[in-house]
Motif scaffolding. Sequence first.
Motif, short mmCIF file in Angstrom:
data_model
loop_
_atom_site.label_atom_id
_atom_site.label_comp_id
_atom_site.label_asym_id
_atom_site.label_seq_id
_atom_site.Cartn_x
_atom_site.Cartn_y
_atom_site.Cartn_z
N SER A 335 111.88 -54.08 14.92
CA SER A 335 111.02 -54.53 13.84
C SER A 335 110.87 -56.04 13.86
N THR A 336 109.64 -56.53 13.66
CA THR A 336 109.37 -57.93 13.37
C THR A 336 108.41 -57.97 12.19
N ALA A 337 108.25 -59.14 11.59
CA ALA A 337 107.44 -59.25 10.38
C ALA A 337 105.97 -59.01 10.67
N GLY A 338 105.28 -58.30 9.74
CA GLY A 338 103.86 -58.07 9.87
C GLY A 338 103.48 -56.66 9.51
N PRO A 339 102.18 -56.41 9.36
CA PRO A 339 101.70 -55.07 9.03
C PRO A 339 101.76 -54.12 10.21
N VAL A 340 101.60 -52.83 9.94
CA VAL A 340 101.61 -51.82 10.99
C VAL A 340 100.51 -52.12 12.01
N GLY A 341 100.86 -52.08 13.28
CA GLY A 341 99.91 -52.38 14.35
C GLY A 341 99.90 -53.83 14.75
N SER A 342 100.53 -54.69 13.95
CA SER A 342 100.60 -56.12 14.27
C SER A 342 102.02 -56.64 14.23
#
Length: 410
Positions: A335-342
């Motif tokens: 996991s990294t920060a950001g919305p799904v797909g980004s």
Amino acid sequence: LMQVPEPAFKQDVLDIMRQLPLAHQSQPQQQHLPVERVCGPNLESVGRPGVPFQVQAIEVQAREHAGSIFTLTHDPANDAIITTGRDGKMVAWTPDGSAKQTLQLDNYYACSADVNIRQQSLLLCGVARDSNTSQPSACIFLFKRANGAGPWARVGILPRPEMKIVTAVRCIGNGSSNTFATGEQRASNASTAHQRKDCVCVYDASSGPFESLQAQTVYWEHSDIITCLAAHPHDSELFFSGSKDSTVKLWDKRMGNSSAGTMGGSMPDGSFRPGHTQMITCIDTFDHTLVSAGLDEKLLVWDIRMMASPTAGACAPVKQIEVGQQAILKIAAASTAGPVGSAGLVAVSSVRGLFVVRICDGEVVRASPPTSRPQAQPYHDLKWTSLGLWAGGEDKVLDRFNVRPAVYAQ
């Protein structure tokens, strides 16, 4: 590609993948790399679009197995790895890669494993090493320890004599219960009311003696062998399965005997749902994201919230990434920060190498193999700890990799 014999399907998939035509034959074979939930500052930096990064092997030389390593399991209590292999050994490692405990599974090896950290338990899918033995060809082992640092001890075996193989196991319920799911294939001589032979089973280890547990729910919707399982990151009632029938299914323990959603695979009219068209080899989840991969050379990114919606049957992946025209053996997601797909990184293992994929921009980076083994063989499983990526496979060695921005990797 679809003629994969079921019993040691991980090895059989690998053998099939070795026969696939390789693009760019002139390039040297380099292998290795993965990624999962443990995410530090370096991975967060690597997850940003356009940031150059490298994947470098660290010479750990963690040798304890006498055969191929089949499974890696992360032990969060010690931030360490537990491995199983063709030799029938289960090895618990220290965080830095030294063998801490070695146990032998009599007449069995494990093809899948998972830890329930809150219950201090470890589950293994046992496959008989000798088909002529009088013991069941399939079983589930239960190990426990007194505390997070204590040694593992075998406390139970659940025989599955009516099954040919238990292919996968996953603790579900976010560790708050003793519930676990399995993928199982019925033996040809077993009697059942169902014509299909492949099923997903849900058990509650606290419902009685482990040796006589009965599945609370059995799902018969998959039309071929179940290759992988994944827990839902947030909802203890939901979990996922992937299959050789090219579908990913979402299961809700509250819904009885039917799935809550099906992604990929063929429709009754011969057309395909959005998703995979060939055998799925691995799925992984983080945040609101599910990542799936298979022999169709595609890495698909799904929004879990859409998969659980009333229109889940029409759910399509939010992103598709091709990793060098190669069938994929194993993945692990971070996991990294950001919305799904980004957001997120995905480690990908194939017969052509080990790679890390950055979801936001589709950047694919090949891992450098250990200098002592420049022609290292494919990895069967990948896991992340705070010290980096761990991988084990054909070479019988537990390897570790760093994934860092290129400026730090020189």
